[in-house]
Scaffold this motif. Sequence first.
Motif, PDB file in Angstrom:
ATOM      1  N   LYS A 180       0.854  -1.193   0.000  1.00  0.00           N
ATOM      2  CA  LYS A 180       0.000   0.000   0.000  1.00  0.00           C
ATOM      3  C   LYS A 180       0.888   1.241   0.000  1.00  0.00           C
ATOM      4  CE  LYS A 180      -3.721  -2.210   2.644  1.00  0.00           C
ATOM      5  NZ  LYS A 180      -4.576  -2.132   3.861  1.00  0.00           N
ATOM      6  N   TYR A 217      -5.571   0.597  -1.766  1.00  0.00           N
ATOM      7  CA  TYR A 217      -6.598  -0.449  -1.780  1.00  0.00           C
ATOM      8  C   TYR A 217      -7.856  -0.048  -1.012  1.00  0.00           C
ATOM      9  CZ  TYR A 217      -3.132  -3.503  -3.878  1.00  0.00           C
ATOM     10  OH  TYR A 217      -2.196  -4.043  -4.732  1.00  0.00           O
ATOM     11  N   HIS A 246      -9.250   3.882  -4.827  1.00  0.00           N
ATOM     12  CA  HIS A 246      -8.065   3.068  -5.103  1.00  0.00           C
ATOM     13  C   HIS A 246      -7.753   3.034  -6.598  1.00  0.00           C
ATOM     14  CE1 HIS A 246      -5.223  -0.190  -5.281  1.00  0.00           C
ATOM     15  NE2 HIS A 246      -6.060  -0.924  -6.003  1.00  0.00           N
TER      16      HIS A 246
END
Length: 297
Positions: A180, A217, A246
């Motif tokens: 991430k 995400y 995202h």
Amino acid sequence: MSLKKNIPADLKVVMVLVLLTDLFVLIPYLSESPLRTALGLPMVLFLPGYALIAALFPARDDLDGIERIALSFGLSIAVVPLIGLGLNYTPWGIRLLPILISLSSFTIIMALVAVHRRKDLADCAFVVPFEEIYDSIRAEVTSKPESRLDRILSIILILSILASVVTLAYVVVTPKQGEKFTEFYILGPDGMADGYNTELKAGENVDVIVGIVNHEYSVVNYSLELWLDNDSMEMPESLRHISIAHNRTWEKPISFVPAVTGTDMKLQYLLYREDNMTEPYRDLHLWINVTEAQDDN
């Protein structure tokens, strides 16, 4: 005879896949579908090279099937970066829409060249024997094997192939969640990673394009702040609450007029996340010089 009937089956497939990829990228609802990834991979890794090979080697005896497939992958890997490099020196830059248009145009143009060159070769032109392949597979499936064991082995083989294809498709369209992170960048007024106006007269603007790409995400709310030599600058409310889904990109031109003069002043662009507004999540800066405007009188 119409152009549609003159197009060989393999080149029809190439053009249809290109158009489908364009639709699944450009149409908002379809762009959320996993099919976008499934179509995008051959669009980048196979179709441009296949169309180029078809244009360069239209005859049946130029290359065999294995060589065409291998070279299609290899030339695609070579052509796509070259197109991106060329776009970097255009006003459009390396962005999704210019890349999509360039790849689609290149692939379709090469396919049309291949159609023209194969037409001149008539019976000597390369063709993919889809009907023969289908008839061969059908004959293997429908013909009665010599023994019950052969039938069982044939069914197991077919099921194994289908399972492999389904598994591969699942892995491609549902990739594992990776790291991430958030991309944060500033571009010059022309959309390039240069050309920043850092030598200013009093009252002139610092013009940049600020970009944020969310790879977290999940939907993330960001906040943007500008600081000049440790003094916070007033920002519009719209830059205090930036919500990005995202894998989406946010870009906006931002102008700033320094209120003071000086040399080697640090102009900072600070990005905060909603879960931590005390420390910057990402930061970028420019060193600017601002001099007094000269009176022409």
